[in-house]
Structures are given as structure tokens and as C-alpha cells.
Design a protein around this motif. Structure first.
Motif, PDB file in Angstrom:
ATOM      1  N   LEU A 151       0.832  -1.204   0.000  1.00 56.46           N
ATOM      2  CA  LEU A 151       0.000   0.000   0.000  1.00 56.46           C
ATOM      3  C   LEU A 151       0.869   1.258   0.000  1.00 56.46           C
ATOM      4  CD1 LEU A 151      -2.738  -1.128   2.551  1.00 56.46           C
ATOM      5  CD2 LEU A 151      -2.933  -1.018   0.058  1.00 56.46           C
ATOM      6  N   LYS A 152       2.002   1.194   0.702  1.00 59.36           N
ATOM      7  CA  LYS A 152       2.920   2.339   0.718  1.00 59.36           C
ATOM      8  C   LYS A 152       3.476   2.613  -0.678  1.00 59.36           C
ATOM      9  CE  LYS A 152       7.146   4.032   2.941  1.00 59.36           C
ATOM     10  NZ  LYS A 152       8.203   3.744   3.956  1.00 59.36           N
ATOM     11  N   VAL A 153       3.867   1.552  -1.384  1.00 55.45           N
ATOM     12  CA  VAL A 153       4.393   1.710  -2.741  1.00 55.45           C
ATOM     13  C   VAL A 153       3.309   2.235  -3.679  1.00 55.45           C
ATOM     14  CG1 VAL A 153       5.321   0.474  -4.745  1.00 55.45           C
ATOM     15  CG2 VAL A 153       6.199  -0.036  -2.452  1.00 55.45           C
ATOM     16  N   VAL A 154       2.113   1.672  -3.565  1.00 54.94           N
ATOM     17  CA  VAL A 154       1.008   2.091  -4.430  1.00 54.94           C
ATOM     18  C   VAL A 154       0.691   3.571  -4.238  1.00 54.94           C
ATOM     19  CG1 VAL A 154      -1.490   1.804  -4.795  1.00 54.94           C
ATOM     20  CG2 VAL A 154      -0.001  -0.204  -4.650  1.00 54.94           C
ATOM     21  N   ALA A 155       0.830   4.054  -2.992  1.00 53.40           N
ATOM     22  CA  ALA A 155       0.469   5.441  -2.683  1.00 53.40           C
ATOM     23  C   ALA A 155       1.590   6.438  -2.993  1.00 53.40           C
ATOM     24  CB  ALA A 155       0.086   5.553  -1.205  1.00 53.40           C
ATOM     25  N   MET A 156       2.766   5.967  -3.374  1.00 56.80           N
ATOM     26  CA  MET A 156       3.891   6.869  -3.637  1.00 56.80           C
ATOM     27  C   MET A 156       3.608   7.798  -4.806  1.00 56.80           C
ATOM     28  SD  MET A 156       7.338   4.553  -3.240  1.00 56.80           S
ATOM     29  CE  MET A 156       8.037   4.170  -1.622  1.00 56.80           C
ATOM     30  N   ARG A 157       4.149   9.005  -4.695  1.00 56.17           N
ATOM     31  CA  ARG A 157       4.166   9.891  -5.850  1.00 56.17           C
ATOM     32  C   ARG A 157       5.119   9.323  -6.897  1.00 56.17           C
ATOM     33  NH1 ARG A 157       5.671  13.592  -1.874  1.00 56.17           N
ATOM     34  NH2 ARG A 157       7.650  13.808  -3.023  1.00 56.17           N
ATOM     35  N   GLN A 158       4.965   9.773  -8.123  1.00 52.30           N
ATOM     36  CA  GLN A 158       5.825   9.262  -9.193  1.00 52.30           C
ATOM     37  C   GLN A 158       7.306   9.498  -8.888  1.00 52.30           C
ATOM     38  OE1 GLN A 158       5.340   7.409 -11.743  1.00 52.30           O
ATOM     39  NE2 GLN A 158       3.154   7.476 -12.168  1.00 52.30           N
ATOM     40  N   ASP A 159       7.638  10.691  -8.370  1.00 50.26           N
ATOM     41  CA  ASP A 159       9.049  10.974  -8.105  1.00 50.26           C
ATOM     42  C   ASP A 159       9.596  10.119  -6.971  1.00 50.26           C
ATOM     43  OD1 ASP A 159       7.370  12.467  -6.344  1.00 50.26           O
ATOM     44  OD2 ASP A 159       9.057  13.765  -5.827  1.00 50.26           O
ATOM     45  N   GLU A 160       8.767   9.808  -5.967  1.00 47.41           N
ATOM     46  CA  GLU A 160       9.198   8.943  -4.860  1.00 47.41           C
ATOM     47  C   GLU A 160       9.457   7.530  -5.373  1.00 47.41           C
ATOM     48  OE1 GLU A 160       6.984  10.641  -0.898  1.00 47.41           O
ATOM     49  OE2 GLU A 160       5.741   9.538  -2.338  1.00 47.41           O
ATOM     50  N   TRP A 161       8.520   7.033  -6.172  1.00 51.14           N
ATOM     51  CA  TRP A 161       8.695   5.678  -6.699  1.00 51.14           C
ATOM     52  C   TRP A 161       9.902   5.622  -7.628  1.00 51.14           C
ATOM     53  CZ3 TRP A 161       9.128   3.179 -11.318  1.00 51.14           C
ATOM     54  CH2 TRP A 161       9.045   1.785 -11.269  1.00 51.14           C
ATOM     55  N   LYS A 162      10.070   6.658  -8.448  1.00 51.23           N
ATOM     56  CA  LYS A 162      11.203   6.684  -9.381  1.00 51.23           C
ATOM     57  C   LYS A 162      12.534   6.668  -8.627  1.00 51.23           C
ATOM     58  CE  LYS A 162      12.955   7.451 -13.587  1.00 51.23           C
ATOM     59  NZ  LYS A 162      14.326   7.895 -13.299  1.00 51.23           N
ATOM     60  N   SER A 163      12.594   7.351  -7.500  1.00 43.93           N
ATOM     61  CA  SER A 163      13.818   7.354  -6.699  1.00 43.93           C
ATOM     62  C   SER A 163      14.124   5.950  -6.180  1.00 43.93           C
ATOM     63  CB  SER A 163      13.675   8.329  -5.528  1.00 43.93           C
ATOM     64  OG  SER A 163      14.805   8.262  -4.686  1.00 43.93           O
ATOM     65  N   MET A 164      13.112   5.232  -5.700  1.00 46.81           N
ATOM     66  CA  MET A 164      13.309   3.866  -5.225  1.00 46.81           C
ATOM     67  C   MET A 164      13.701   2.947  -6.376  1.00 46.81           C
ATOM     68  SD  MET A 164      10.672   1.307  -3.205  1.00 46.81           S
ATOM     69  CE  MET A 164      10.478   2.418  -1.825  1.00 46.81           C
TER      70      MET A 164
END
Length: 369
Positions: A319-332
Motif C-alpha cells: 500500500l505504501k508503494v502504491v500510494a507513492m508519488r511518481q518521483d518517490e517511486w522513481k527514486s526507489m
């Protein structure tokens, strides 16, 4: 060097893939490599009926399998052969060599009995295999006077702390950066997670399935994709609606990793965990239990570590990953990719080859002494 490698069983598990890669790369470097495997044993009629009655899969030791040593499907230049029957290997089964490598607890028992002319004895440790053999016998092999090469730090620590072997060394597994790759991307239009299917209990696939089902209650459009080297079995059915592919071609596996926002790794026990690096190399973050090399790999920022045996914690991470903003997910995603880039097979082969040479020198010193 003349190198003999023993495998307990030829199949499509990750450990056999590692052996195949090293055998091929060492051959390309001019070494003479022979890989020897024990063929499957014949199941008795009583065993077959009992397995059917209990609705359990036939044990791997009693069924033939496609393997990474099948030359038609997985090209190789090294020599491979089966023992003539399902039995321990003897010195008569192998040529004289510079190095002889055990890769499974039973093969270590065989190699221990070989005379010195069969080569310096190396124990290539990819797991602590008490899940597949009597604990006292498995532990006894760790005490054998062989040069130990381990694929993950926890195995090195085990050899040194539990079995008092200060010479055990780490040669971390790697990933084929050409086979497993993907361009930079954002999150999926429909949130998607993936998992490697296995009905083997310690792989923890059931944990990942439960986590997916919990997360899906809050994100109804959540998808799951799964690939596996075995067909789904009634003992571990697939959740409703997930996409499953049985043994996709090697060239297509990256596509399954690459269509996910996160890859689930729910293992209860693991030697290394190749899917971690494979998914990271395809820019997919990993949600993992602290098994195998996950603490080191995921701990670098390319995913989320969750407690063992905790589907709710894994669901929360989804759920944390799904809720990430695009830039947050891109950083990970970028951190996952960068981690994978530091683990390539050419460097690993350099280290493995050096470990074999150290083993021969240690043996020569003992003989001279």
C-alpha cells in the motif's frame, strides 16, 4: 585449471543456474570444466499412491526435470554428464583434476572421500540445507576440511561463528545485466505486484499471496503477476484473477519483472534470492523479508524490508508503494537499478576463480607441510 563440479540434482532452481553460469564463464576463460549430476531416483508404487492420496507434489528427487544443463535450451561449452544411476559418486566416477567442487550437502559427503588427485576440495555454499537433509548430517558437512565459498554474508557468518571456519569467504551472486534490463519508467497505470511461484514452504509464496489479498481489500484494482518453474498445485492455489506464466522463455522474464511496481519476496529461508537482483535490474523495487541477501541488497534503498511471517506488514508495504508519488517511486526504482549494476557475473567470476586458486594453494601447502 581442471575443474569438476558436483550437483545433487539438475533442475531449474536458482542455485543450478548459478552453477551453470560459473561453469560456462570458467570454460570461456580457458579452464576445463566438467559438471556431474545425480539422476532422479525411481519412486516406489507406495510412494506414488501416498503422494496422490495426500495431494502433495512428488518430491523433486523422484521426478525428472528440465534443467539449466540441457544444452539444446541453455547453450554451454563445458562438459556435463549424469552418474549412471541414483547413488553417491565415487572416485571412479570422476577424472583427476585441480579442483573438485561440492554444491550440496550430500555431494560434500562424496567429495570428502575422494583422494587428493581428484583436486583441491571446495564447498560452494548456497544455503544451509537443513530443510532438505538430517540436521546432524548437514552440519557435519560444514565441519569438513574444505575451502568454503559462500554466496551471501549470512552464510559466511554461519561458517565462521557456528562452525569455527575463519577461512570461509564471500563471493556474492550476480545478475545478467543484458538479460534483465528495462528502460527508466514510472509506476504502472494499474498498480501491479509480482511474485515467483513456488510450493516449497520456505520460499514463502503463501505469505506473498496473503499480503496481496489483504492489500487488494483496500486497492480493489491491484493486480498480481506470477511466473514459476512449476505449475500451480492444489496445496498452494493461485489467488483469483492473477496472471500466471509457467516457465516463460528466458528472454521474456524481464517483461514480467518490468510490468510491476514492486516484486514480493516472502521467503522464510533463502540462500541468496536471485529474483531480488533480477527484479532490481529491471528497475522494480522489492518488498522482502530479511532472508538470504535481502538485508544487504534491499537495505541499500531499492525496496522495503518487512518482518518474517507477516503478511499484514507486507500488505502495508504494498500500500505504501502504491500510494507513492511518481518521483518517490522513481527514486526507489533508480536505487534498485543502481544496486543491481554493482553485481555482474564477470566480476563475480573473477572472485570465484580467485577463490578456487586460493583453495589449490591451501591444499598444496598442506601437502608440502
Amino acid at each position: 585449471m581442471r575443474i569438476t563440479i558436483f550437483v545433487g540434482r539438475a533442475d531449474l532452481c536458482g542455485g543450478q543456474r548459478v552453477i551453470h553460469i560459473y561453469a560456462q564463464k570458467l570454460t570461456e576463460r580457458g579452464h576445463q570444466v566438467l559438471v556431474i549430476a545425480r539422476p532422479p531416483r525411481k519412486a516406489t508404487l507406495r510412494e506414488t499412491l501416498r503422494w496422490k492420496l495426500l495431494k502433495k507434489p512428488v518430491p523433486a528427487s523422484a521426478q525428472p526435470s528440465e534443467s539449466y544443463f540441457d544444452k539444446d535450451k541453455y547453450p554451454r561449452d563445458y562438459e556435463f554428464k549424469f552418474l549412471p544411476e541414483h547413488r553417491p559418486a565415487t572416485a571412479a566416477d570422476v577424472p583427476d583434476a585441480d579442483v573438485v567442487i561440492a554444491t550440496w550437502w550430500e555431494t560434500a559427503e562424496w567429495v570428502d572421500l575422494f583422494p587428493a588427485r581428484k583436486g583441491a576440495k571446495v564447498y560452494f555454499l548456497q544455503h544451509f540445507e537443513t530443510f532438505a537433509g538430517p540436521e546432524h548430517q548437514v552440519e557435519a558437512t560444514w565441519r569438513l576440511p574444505m575451502h568454503k565459498v559462500c554466496v551471501a554474508q549470512w552464510l559466511v557468518d554461519l561458517a565462521r561463528e557456528k562452525f569455527n571456519d575463519p577461512t570461509a569467504e564471500l563471493v556474492s551472486n550476480a545478475v545478467d545485466l543484458e538479460q534483465f534490463t528495462a528502460p527508466p519508467r514510472g509506476k504502472q497505470p494499474i498498480p501491479t505486484v509480482g511474485v515467483m511461484y513456488s510450493w516449497v514452504d520456505f520460499k514463502g509464496c503463501d505469505i506473498s499471496f496473503k499480503a496481496y489479498e489483504i492489500a487488494k481489500q483496500k486497492v480493489p484494482d491491484l493486480k498480481m503477476v506470477s511466473i514459476g518453474a512449476v505449475d500451480p498445485h492444489p496445496s498452494l492455489p493461485l489467488p483469483d484473477g492473477i496472471e500466471f506464466r509457467f516457465r516463460p522463455p528466458q528472454s521474456e522474464i524481464k517483461n514480467y519483472y518490468g510490468k510491476c511496481d514492486a516484486w514480493l519476496f516472502g521467503s522464510r529461508s533463502e540462500g541468496f534470492g536471485l529474483p531480488i537482483l533480477e527484479s532490481m535490474s529491471c528497475r522494480t523495487p522489492v518488498i522482502a523479508t530479511p532472508a538470504g541477501a535481502a538485508p544487504e541488497l534491499v537495505g541499500e534503498g531499492g525496496g522495503i524490508l518487512v518482518p518474517m511471517e507477516d503478511p499484514q506488514a507486507m500488505a502495508d508495504a504494498i500500500l505504501k508503494v502504491v500510494a507513492m508519488r511518481q518521483d518517490e517511486w522513481k527514486s526507489m526504482s533508480d536505487k534498485a537499478f543502481d544496486t543491481a549494476q554493482r553485481h555482474n557475473w564477470d566480476v563475480a567470476t573473477d572472485e570465484f576463480e580467485a577463490a578456487l586458486k586460493r583453495a589449490t594453494k591451501r591444499t598444496d601447502m598442506k601437502v608440502a607441510g
